[in-house]
Enzyme design. Structure first.
Site, PDB file in Angstrom:
ATOM      1  N   PHE A  67      31.086  63.872  48.101  1.00 44.13           N
ATOM      2  CA  PHE A  67      30.129  64.893  47.712  1.00 44.13           C
ATOM      3  C   PHE A  67      29.159  64.262  46.725  1.00 44.13           C
ATOM      4  O   PHE A  67      29.523  63.954  45.593  1.00 44.13           O
ATOM      5  CB  PHE A  67      30.787  66.120  47.068  1.00 44.13           C
ATOM      6  CG  PHE A  67      29.780  67.188  46.727  1.00 44.13           C
ATOM      7  CD1 PHE A  67      29.368  68.090  47.695  1.00 44.13           C
ATOM      8  CD2 PHE A  67      29.209  67.259  45.466  1.00 44.13           C
ATOM      9  CE1 PHE A  67      28.412  69.060  47.407  1.00 44.13           C
ATOM     10  CE2 PHE A  67      28.259  68.217  45.166  1.00 44.13           C
ATOM     11  CZ  PHE A  67      27.861  69.122  46.139  1.00 44.13           C
ATOM     12  N   ASP A 111      28.903  56.575  41.775  1.00 48.82           N
ATOM     13  CA  ASP A 111      28.421  57.915  41.454  1.00 48.82           C
ATOM     14  C   ASP A 111      29.372  58.519  40.428  1.00 48.82           C
ATOM     15  O   ASP A 111      30.446  59.011  40.760  1.00 48.82           O
ATOM     16  CB  ASP A 111      28.373  58.776  42.724  1.00 48.82           C
ATOM     17  CG  ASP A 111      27.915  60.204  42.447  1.00 48.82           C
ATOM     18  OD1 ASP A 111      27.855  60.607  41.271  1.00 48.82           O
ATOM     19  OD2 ASP A 111      27.644  60.939  43.422  1.00 48.82           O
ATOM     20  N   LYS A 155      24.978  65.533  34.923  1.00 46.26           N
ATOM     21  CA  LYS A 155      25.830  66.572  34.324  1.00 46.26           C
ATOM     22  C   LYS A 155      25.975  66.427  32.808  1.00 46.26           C
ATOM     23  O   LYS A 155      25.095  66.792  32.056  1.00 46.26           O
ATOM     24  CB  LYS A 155      27.183  66.615  35.030  1.00 46.26           C
ATOM     25  CG  LYS A 155      27.090  67.075  36.490  1.00 46.26           C
ATOM     26  CD  LYS A 155      28.455  67.354  37.072  1.00 46.26           C
ATOM     27  CE  LYS A 155      28.388  67.693  38.561  1.00 46.26           C
ATOM     28  NZ  LYS A 155      27.690  68.929  38.884  1.00 46.26           N
TER      29      LYS A 155
END
Length: 414
Positions: free
Chosen positions: A145, A233, A262
């Site tokens: 994801f 990532d 984030k």
């Protein structure tokens, strides 16, 4: 139109009528947050065990971060990159030195940063590796994801993310996650045209899937041997969430390219970044990539302060210790509750696997009951519940939250 003292039910109805139905939230309307806690519009207090998908590692409304946001907002928020601003260079130096890279390319969202990394890797592949025009490929993992843009969903195997959004972007090869030989075979087959390997050190959305120890190092060595960029990532796993500043730090690994987002800003403002060294980053020239908001002074000031909070409050060490406590306590419960299959994770990024099918409602029902009992968590992939509280949570509060879990589990005991 003025809205005064609307109930949760009324606010949910408004959102349901006027908002796109692209999410399926728990039926709770949050109004305020502080530290590891949030409150709904009726004033009920909850443990936050999702942390905005690990964006709020430093806790809700951390005073240092909010004060810096207000201070900078009063001074200058946006100039675009048509001009220099007084915060960007300082932030880039801080971020580059903190993670040990030559350069940073600032963006806003996680998906933007992934897209940026893909573009950089392809351009490097053509201009440095010598891949023939139009043939550059990037290897990705099953269960990944990385976001929901058209390019990113093109290499997702999540049907909800992909279906009816085609035609898809080409140039991606999928291998099995946590399978070194799968990567080796794929790269050796197309090593002349593969420019990068994009991987999550721990797959968060897949249900906190932690690979075998040494997996990342073995993959990195395969990449090095074949002149392929290893792209980590760390949007969800980075910034102390897993008990280290980066999840790759558990294997003392420095990727060729690092993607952050984030918690870089502590949840106060959208900030993301791609970091790499000069040999790779310098393929990007003026006009070839950018963002109006990327590198804006407000983002830079907030992110610098948010990262300094992580360092000053030793949140990585805290996550490491509290994560061990959490998993140990859940392990004790597994023999008692037949619907608990296992617990896995690192630091304060953890998941409990429910002993039921992904199509069942058990995990959702558990989360609804947890919400009623004052703890917020969310299922992923049907039968997995992710538990990721802000890293500022105290040990006593963590243990109280664990008691909430146990009381809730008791209701489902057969």
């Amino acid at each position: 139109m003025k809205y005064v003292n609307l109930s949760s039910k009324e606010l949910i109805a408004i959102e349901d009528q006027y908002g796109a139905h692209n999410y399926h939230p728990l039926p709770v309307v949050l109004d305020r947050g502080e530290g590891a806690f949030v409150w709904d519009v009726e004033g009920k207090k909850y443990f936050d065990f999702l942390s905005a998908y690990s964006a709020v590692n430093q806790g809700h409304s951390h005073p240092r971060i909010i004060n810096k946001l207000v201070e900078q907002a009063k001074k200058l928020t946006l100039t675009s990159r048509a001009f220099y601003n007084s915060e960007l260079g300082k932030y880039e130096k801080f971020l580059s030195e903190l993670f040990g890279f030559d350069k940073v390319l600032p963006m806003n969202t996680g998906a933007e940063a992934v897209e940026t990394a893909i573009k950089i890797a392809r351009k490097w592949g053509y201009e440095k590796k010598g891949i023939p025009a139009g043939e550059a490929k990037i290897v990705v993992c099953s269960g990944n994801f990385h976001g929901r843009t058209t390019t990113i969903i093109s290499f997702s195997n999540d049907d909800d993310a992909r279906k009816n959004f085609n035609p898809y972007t080409s140039g991606f090869i999928t291998v099995e996650y946590n399978d070194v030989e799968s990567l080796r075979t794929a790269i050796e087959k197309d090593k002349e045209t593969i420019c990068g390997f994009l991987v999550e050190p721990i797959q968060g959305e897949a249900g906190v899937y932690v690979p075998d120890e040494g997996y990342l190092t073995a993959c990195f060595e395969i990449c090095k041997a074949n002149n392929v960029l290893f792209i980590a990532d760390e949007i969800q796993t980075g910034i102390a969430r897993t008990g280290k500043m980066l999840a790759v730090d558990h294997e003392n690994l420095k990727p060729d390219m690092l993607i952050l987002g984030k918690a870089v800003s502590g949840g106060a403002y959208p900030v993301s970044a791609v970091l790499t060294d000069n040999e790779v980053m310098n393929v990007i020239k003026p006009g070839q990539h950018g963002s109006t908001y990327g590198g804006n002074p407000l983002a830079c000031a907030v992110a610098t302060e948010a990262l300094q909070v992580v360092i000053d409050e030793e949140l990585a060490e805290k996550a490491e210790n509290l994560g061990k406590i959490f998993r140990a306590e859940i392990e004790k419960m597994i023999p008692e509750f037949s619907f608990l299959k296992s617990v896995r994770g690192k630091g304060l990024l953890n998941a409990v696997l429910i002993n039921d099918t992904p199509e069942s409602s058990t995990a959702w029902d558990l989360c609804v009951e947890l919400m009623k009992n004052g703890l917020l968590a969310k299922p992923t992939h049907g039968n997995i519940i992710r538990f990721a509280p802000p890293l500022v949570i105290s040990e006593s509060d963590l243990k109280e939250a664990i008691e909430v879990l146990k009381r809730t589990f008791m209701k489902f005991k057969k």
